[in-house]
Design an enzyme around this catalytic site. Structure first.
Site, PDB file in Angstrom:
ATOM      1  CD  GLU B  49      -1.718  -2.420   1.511  1.00  0.00           C
ATOM      2  OE1 GLU B  49      -0.532  -2.630   1.888  1.00  0.00           O
ATOM      3  OE2 GLU B  49      -2.589  -3.312   1.494  1.00  0.00           O
ATOM      4  CG  PHE B 111     -10.078  -9.523  11.260  1.00  0.00           C
ATOM      5  CD1 PHE B 111      -8.850  -9.967  11.741  1.00  0.00           C
ATOM      6  CD2 PHE B 111     -10.293  -9.522   9.892  1.00  0.00           C
ATOM      7  CE1 PHE B 111      -7.865 -10.409  10.877  1.00  0.00           C
ATOM      8  CE2 PHE B 111      -9.314  -9.967   9.017  1.00  0.00           C
ATOM      9  CZ  PHE B 111      -8.095 -10.410   9.515  1.00  0.00           C
ATOM     10  CD  GLN B 112      -7.590  -7.222   7.672  1.00  0.00           C
ATOM     11  OE1 GLN B 112      -8.450  -6.898   6.868  1.00  0.00           O
ATOM     12  NE2 GLN B 112      -6.469  -7.840   7.323  1.00  0.00           N
ATOM     13  CE  LYS B 161     -17.359  -6.092   3.319  1.00  0.00           C
ATOM     14  NZ  LYS B 161     -16.702  -7.385   3.547  1.00  0.00           N
ATOM     15  CG  MET B 471      22.766  11.538   2.933  1.00  0.00           C
ATOM     16  SD  MET B 471      24.035  12.618   2.239  1.00  0.00           S
ATOM     17  CE  MET B 471      23.166  13.298   0.833  1.00  0.00           C
TER      18      MET B 471
HETATM   19  C1  LIG Z   1      12.441   5.443   5.018  1.00  0.00           C
HETATM   20  C2  LIG Z   1      13.744   6.041   5.382  1.00  0.00           C
HETATM   21  N1  LIG Z   1      14.556   5.424   6.262  1.00  0.00           N
HETATM   22  C3  LIG Z   1      15.758   5.952   6.579  1.00  0.00           C
HETATM   23  C4  LIG Z   1      16.162   7.124   6.028  1.00  0.00           C
HETATM   24  C5  LIG Z   1      17.493   7.744   6.414  1.00  0.00           C
HETATM   25  N2  LIG Z   1      18.379   7.797   5.239  1.00  0.00           N
HETATM   26  C6  LIG Z   1      18.550   8.913   4.503  1.00  0.00           C
HETATM   27  S1  LIG Z   1      19.553   8.681   3.194  1.00  0.00           S
HETATM   28  C7  LIG Z   1      19.823   7.082   3.621  1.00  0.00           C
HETATM   29  C8  LIG Z   1      20.723   6.228   2.809  1.00  0.00           C
HETATM   30  C9  LIG Z   1      20.172   5.896   1.480  1.00  0.00           C
HETATM   31  O1  LIG Z   1      20.963   4.889   0.943  1.00  0.00           O
HETATM   32  P1  LIG Z   1      20.828   4.496  -0.562  1.00  0.00           P
HETATM   33  O2  LIG Z   1      19.414   4.268  -0.917  1.00  0.00           O
HETATM   34  O3  LIG Z   1      21.753   3.383  -0.854  1.00  0.00           O
HETATM   35  O4  LIG Z   1      21.273   5.824  -1.312  1.00  0.00           O
HETATM   36  P2  LIG Z   1      22.728   6.492  -1.339  1.00  0.00           P
HETATM   37  O5  LIG Z   1      22.768   7.526  -0.270  1.00  0.00           O
HETATM   38  O6  LIG Z   1      23.745   5.415  -1.124  1.00  0.00           O
HETATM   39  O7  LIG Z   1      22.812   7.107  -2.692  1.00  0.00           O
HETATM   40  C10 LIG Z   1      19.117   6.754   4.775  1.00  0.00           C
HETATM   41  C11 LIG Z   1      19.171   5.438   5.426  1.00  0.00           C
HETATM   42  C12 LIG Z   1      15.269   7.748   5.132  1.00  0.00           C
HETATM   43  N3  LIG Z   1      15.545   8.914   4.548  1.00  0.00           N
HETATM   44  N4  LIG Z   1      14.085   7.169   4.807  1.00  0.00           N
END
Ligand SMILES: Cc1ncc(C[n+]2csc(CCOP(=O)(O)OP(=O)(O)O)c2C)c(N)n1
Ligand SMILES: [Mg+2]
Lengths: 182, 569
Positions: B49, B111-112, B161, B471
């Site tokens: 979803e 439920f749900q 529903k 990042m």
């Molecule tokens: C849902 C979610 N969880 C955690 C984060 C924290 N976060 C920001 S950038 C990042 C790393 C992203 O890694 P990747 O997808 O490999 O991209 P890269 O930075 O390596 O290009 C994380 C964990 C986030 N922004 N969103």
């Protein structure tokens, strides 16, 4: 923006809400989420069916209060919001105060109640229930005096407010000031 | 004519112009699905979803109209929360329809059953619980109206529903009565005059343009204003494309990973014109040190954004298009040669420090981004995920058109790109859509490859595979002494994965293969996946450390290269 607590003031704000399910919960969660420091809150019917009137006091600087008001105003079910701080207005709050008494202290308490034009609405052998209506300062000082006896139970409604002079009800158009006063 | 609640849902949706919905069925929403085939709508079955929500989001950002998502109660609705929060932060119009347990069971922990309106209160512009069929058509109408007007946003309608199964006479409510919702304010010409006066007296003006310009389709007015009054334009991440990045007055992106010239120009400006942006902390850095000498003009649709983060000198509460048009008539033609010369100096300096150097032999992500721009000739919808690759795309792909870059700016939702790219395709089937995604984010929503397979969605996928949650690794490198705790990430064999979904794919490990791979993918009829196995520990620069002033930039090191000094990648 950084906020300096020494510039914080208490503001009284009135909001008119559509009386629909979930509206109050929405308003309350907004206050919590945006970290607004709400000191009191009173809600009930307004002169218009289907519209409730909420009075709250919020503590903060002008910018924080402006934010609180705008965020509230943005809610779909909020009809109007008005900050009445500094405006000519009557503010009243009610308190019920249970005071512990004995034969000696009872007359003293009754005298105080008299001076404050409060009333006694329930009596038992060892306690009295005092009903007091007034502005916040007046209630504060009465409660402080009564606490010497002491007070064993208390409830306050939080202030409600109404501006003096012209009627200022649910119908007025307060939504979205066009230009933000700077 | 008598209609069931479920039929009323479709009656209203089709009248609101909905032809595509994204969703996932289940018990409580089943009547809606049962009624669906009789209506001219296409349903795209997401695999989760959250994916359905992001698809609706991508659809909305490209089409400029409401994206619709239909899911069932309980876990389905809670799965939707991230997508709603993403849309809320970026002001994207979505109508989410969720099934709810019958009114007779409400509040019984049936439920749900989940208190969906309670759960989604903070992440929707508005939401409704429908317990009576007499309210249904009106509420759905209101939902569309609220979602698409004013500052757009997601609206959720949770329908019990038994309401869906109930029957009533269907009347389409032509008129709406929302006394507490008056999104149109009308322009305050006094404010426009005051703003024009500030602009006319300025010597170092800068525009910061945000998402609001694109939402208002005000890009022409913005360009005209910039050209007439000779004002350079910095853009927020979501504002990229407000003015073509190849335009001489474009400063590119500003903020945490913005271009040095953009950040410096903002800091040194004497008048700052902020249009359709909200002074997010990723844009302003240290607020107390932000644009210290500037008078600030804020053109913004949402009154609550004015004076929220930055106190402003003139606020024009209006749609960006209307405000810019009015302003255009009031500003004097100007030339700011000295100011432009100064900016050019900063530009020159940052070229040397930050801009991609073609002499790098290794496969570095910025190179991939720049080549993606060349190969697509800048003519594609790019949907990025969140992380380093997102910033590199923003920096090295030159966005010349509005509504061309889709990204989760406000919430920073990893997993956004793939499903949003699918939604974008349905909004504009003739355009090429690229999902640019990290190895981390891709693994959050890669189940939506199933949609690409089933519907043959011709989305191109560029995985920037650096073996890290890059990042976060960068922050660990810079601020936590390279303590890479929890950031190394393995990937499955993406060639096998793509094969399993019947998607043609290619792995790229050297710089020399980049262009050919991009060209093949870009010209391929259907979907295509490229696994770019890039150099691992590359950082995004410039960077403003959190809480610092935006001209306090961390820069790439300069080292001795084969033919002189060059940035160290
Ligand atoms: C849902 C979610 N969880 C955690 C984060 C924290 N976060 C920001 S950038 C990042 C790393 C992203 O890694 P990747 O997808 O490999 O991209 P890269 O930075 O390596 O290009 C994380 C964990 C986030 N922004 N969103
Ligand atoms: Mg990565």
């Amino acid at each position: 923006m950084t906020h300096d607590p020494s510039t914080f003031n208490k503001h009284t704000v009135i909001a008119w809400l559509e009386d629909k399910p979930g509206v109050l919960s929405r308003v309350l969660s907004l206050f919590r989420r945006r970290n607004f420091n709400i000191e009191s809150l009173a809600v009930g019917h307004s002169e218009r069916p289907g519209v409730s009137r909420l009075t709250f006091t919020v503590v903060g600087d002008d910018q924080m209060v402006e934010q609180a008001i705008k965020q509230l105003d943005k809610q779909i079910n909020v009809l109007k919001v008005e900050n009445v701080t500094g405006k000519p207005a009557v503010r009243r709050e009610m308190a019920l105060i249970r005071v512990k008494v004995n034969a000696q202290t009872r007359p003293e308490v009754m005298q105080l109640v008299d001076i404050y034009r409060a009333s006694i609405i329930d009596v038992s052998l060892d306690s009295l229930v005092v009903q007091a209506v007034g502005d916040q300062d007046r209630l504060d000082s009465l409660i402080e005096l009564l606490s010497n006896f002491p007070v064993t139970e208390m409830v306050r409604t939080g202030p409600i407010a109404m501006t003096r002079g012209r009627a200022n009800g649910a119908n007025g158009n307060g939504k979205h000031a066009r230009r933000i006063a700077l | 004519m008598k209609r069931t609640g479920a039929q009323i849902v479709w009656e209203v949706l089709t009248r609101e112009g909905v032809s595509t919905v994204f969703g996932h069925p289940g018990g409580a929403i089943l009547p809606v699905y049962d009624a669906m085939p009789a209506y001219p709508v296409r349903h795209i079955l997401a695999r989760h979803e959250q994916g359905a929500g992001h698809m609706a989001d991508g659809y909305a950002r490209v089409s400029g109209d409401v994206g619709v998502v239909t899911v069932t109660s309980g876990p389905a609705a809670t799965n939707l929360v991230t997508a709603l929060a993403t849309a809320m932060m970026d002001s994207v119009p979505i109508v989410a329809i969720t099934g709810q347990v019958p009114t007779t069971l409400l509040g019984n922990d049936a439920f749900q059953e989940t208190d969906v309106t309670g759960v989604t209160q903070a992440v929707t512009k508005h939401n409704y619980l429908v317990t009576n069929i007499q309210d249904l058509a009106r509420i759905l109408r209101e939902a569309f109206y609220i979602a698409r007007t004013g500052r757009p946003g997601p609206v959720l309608v949770d329908i019990c529903k038994d309401v869906l199964n109930d029957e009533t006479e269907f009347v389409f409510p032509e008129k709406l009565d929302l006394p507490g919702y008056r999104p149109y304010t009308g322009l305050d010409m006094d404010a426009v005059e005051a703003a024009a006066e500030l602009i006319n007296q300025s010597h170092r003006p800068v525009i910061i343009a945000g998402h609001g310009v694109q939402m208002a389709h005000a890009e022409n007015e913005l360009r005209q204003l910039a050209e007439k009054a000779h004002i350079p334009v910095a853009m927020t991440l979501l504002g990229l494309g407000d003015i073509p990045e190849t335009h001489p007055l474009s400063l590119g992106m500003c903020g945490m990973h913005g271009e040095a010239r953009a950040n410096k120009a903002i800091q040194e400006s004497d008048v700052l014109i902020a249009v359709g942006m909200r002074f997010d902390d990723r844009v302003t850095g240290d607020l107390d040190a932000f644009a210290p000498n500037a008078k600030i003009i804020h053109i913004e649709f949402d009154p609550a954004e004015i004076n929220k983060n930055v106190p402003v000198d003139v606020a024009i509460l209006a749609d960006a298009k209307e405000a810019l048009q009015a302003l255009l008539g009031k500003v004097n033609p100007a030339r700011h040669q000295n100011w432009m010369a100064k900016i050019e100096e900063w530009n020159h300096e940052s070229q040397e420090l930050d801009i991609l150097n073609a002499e790098v032999d290794e496969l570095i992500p910025p190179y991939v981004m720049r080549q993606l721009w060349h190969v697509t000739q800048g003519d594609a919808i790019i949907v990025t995920d969140v992380g380093q690759h997102q910033m590199w795309e923003a920096q090295y792909f030159l966005h010349d058109k509005p509504r061309q870059l889709l990204t989760s700016g406000g919430l920073g939702t990893m997993g956004y790109a793939l499903p949003a790219a699918i939604g974008a395709h349905y909004a504009s089937p003739d355009e090429t859509v690229w999902a640019v995604v990290g190895d981390g984010g891709f693994q959050m929503t890669l189940q939506e490859l199933g949609v690409i397979m089933q519907e043959r969605v011709p989305v191109k996928i560029a995985i920037i595979n650096n073996g890290f949650l890059g990042m976060v690794r960068q922050w660990q490198e810079l601020f936590y002494e390279k303590n890479y705790a929890g950031t190394p990430i393995q990937s499955p064999d993406y060639m096998l994965l793509a094969q399993a979904y019947g998607i043609p794919a290619r792995r790229v490990t050297t710089k020399e293969e980049v262009v050919a791979a991009l060209e093949e993918a870009n010209s391929h009829e259907g979907p295509y996946l490229i696994d770019f196995q890039v150099k691992e520990e590359v950082n995004v620069y410039p960077m403003v450390a959190p809480g610092e002033a935006i001209d306090n930039l961390l820069r790439r090191r300069i080292v001795q290269g084969p033919s002189g000094l060059q940035p160290a990648w």
